[in-house]
Design an enzyme around this catalytic site. Sequence first.
Site, PDB file in Angstrom:
ATOM      1  N   CYS A  21     -56.239  72.325 -53.427  1.00  0.00           N
ATOM      2  CA  CYS A  21     -56.455  70.945 -53.003  1.00  0.00           C
ATOM      3  C   CYS A  21     -55.688  70.622 -51.725  1.00  0.00           C
ATOM      4  O   CYS A  21     -55.777  69.520 -51.200  1.00  0.00           O
ATOM      5  CB  CYS A  21     -56.041  69.980 -54.094  1.00  0.00           C
ATOM      6  SG  CYS A  21     -56.864  70.309 -55.652  1.00  0.00           S
TER       7      CYS A  21
ATOM      8  N   CYS B  46     -51.242  61.226 -52.479  1.00  0.00           N
ATOM      9  CA  CYS B  46     -49.997  61.882 -52.062  1.00  0.00           C
ATOM     10  C   CYS B  46     -48.793  61.169 -52.667  1.00  0.00           C
ATOM     11  O   CYS B  46     -47.818  61.813 -53.060  1.00  0.00           O
ATOM     12  CB  CYS B  46     -49.874  61.892 -50.543  1.00  0.00           C
ATOM     13  SG  CYS B  46     -51.132  62.897 -49.740  1.00  0.00           S
TER      14      CYS B  46
END
Lengths: 143, 398
Positions: A33, A102
Amino acid sequence: MYSEKVMDHFMNPRNQGEITDADGVGEVGNPTCGDIMRIFLSVKENIITDVKFQTFGCGAAVASSSMATELIKGKTLEEAWEVSNKAVAEALEGLPPIKMHCSVLAEEGIHKAINDYRIKQGLPPWEEKAGHHHGHDDGTCET
Amino acid sequence: MANQKSVYMDHSATTATDPEVVQAMIPWFSNQYGNPSSLYKLARESKTAIENARSKVATAIGAKPEEIFFTSGGTESDNWALIGTAFALRKKGNHIITSGIEHHAIQHTCEYLEKQGFSVTYLPVDESGKIRTADLKSAITDGTILVSVMFANNEIGTIQPVKEIGKICREKGILFHTDAVQAIGNIPIDVGDLNIDLLSLSSHKFYGPKGTGALFIRKGVRIDNYIHGGGQERRKRAGTENVPGIVGLGTAIEKVTRNLEDNSNRIRVLRDRLLDRILSEIPHTRLNGHRTDRLAGNINVSFEFIEGESLLLLLDHAGIAASTGSACSSGSLEPSHVLLAIGLRAEIAHGSLRLTLGRENTEEDNEYVFAELKKAVERLRAMSPLYADYLKKRSRHV
Ligand SMILES: Cc1ncc(COP(=O)(O)O)c(C=O)c1O
């Protein structure tokens, strides 16, 4: 696309590195990812006396790691556990919507590191929020 | 940062319009504003300017002027070529063949056609990014009406065996379209020699203005209209013509094909110097795409253990414009379909960097880019857990 704060933490990351004799280590993410975060903790008397990170990922991933470590340094483990991904994103003056994961990764990294510490101390781990990070075991990268 | 150096190495994204081209365009914005469809002198002059540009485009690719149709750019040309021929030939068949590494202007148009009931074969590519002509031959059925394979890839620069593809299609009586957006100005093209029936081009990739392009349609090819309206472009493409844009396109393509060999040789030499240095002096780096059959200015490399968007940010900070196939820069979470199609693992695709050199780049640019790139890669590796693991593993083995 990124706020000045994100760029500042990306260009001048705080607490980047490794604690070789860390009391707790947490790793989250997946190279497929495009992001992996590893958080190292030193703990004395329930207080995070030092914290370091290593990150493979985009600008937002690096900045989130840097900011998250700033937010938990010197805190008790209980206080650090409460630092949410929202708090990380807000402290960074916002993240683009596609990059919010994130900050989620940073929150999860801290939780993993704290629980690693607790397990090493023979304490029961605290309950981690289940599965809102992007998929790791199933090979997809959706948030 | 007033005097910070800046280096542009993203010529596959777009190019600066040549000053000579800008000069040629200017009158057509101001005093030469006539609508080419009107009757008076001012209008006739606009019409003449368009026809001059048409001849220049035709000359550049070995076509006849009446086979050139102006559009709003590469994307429109691609949409028109695919949708227009697919619907015109629907009674003949419903099968289209393309490659798995096309630009989204082709790929997403094919997906749309699939929703409309067409069936599309996406040919795989080898590890250099080329289709295998044997795969093409075996994909062809009685219902195949169109083959669309790009001339050269925008990410990895790989040049396809266009001549062989054209030959196969001609023998089978199937239309052959090629997206030559990246190839024009870099590779000499003769649509007759290569048996190309339709070809897309876009002016901003060869030092012309943005928002203007053309579609070559070989005489006799059946194609539906895509933009409907007035009778412009011999009733095939409606809308008042972008006269300054078309003049700019004509001027740009004439200039870029006139100096094609010299320019691309110079750029190739420069590219090879930078590429060789990157591969030999930055460890754990691989080249993506074909070593020789690639666009002269294209470098596409992957750096292990790091992610491309953060690399771009560091380069941008140093004034360097480049591009990556990492998902993290594109607003999606999947890395480039082109890099995955040539067999890269996702994490290696995330660490990719594209540098595309052009006319104005110099040896000094190379030096600067190499130095900044090396620093940036080292800096990101120093913070990468993957690199830390690699170093530990290595020290255990020695
Ligand atoms: C191969 C290819 N096809 C099509 C396009 C689209 O062209 P335009 O930007 O003129 O619409 C591009 C440009 O990015 C391209 O590289």
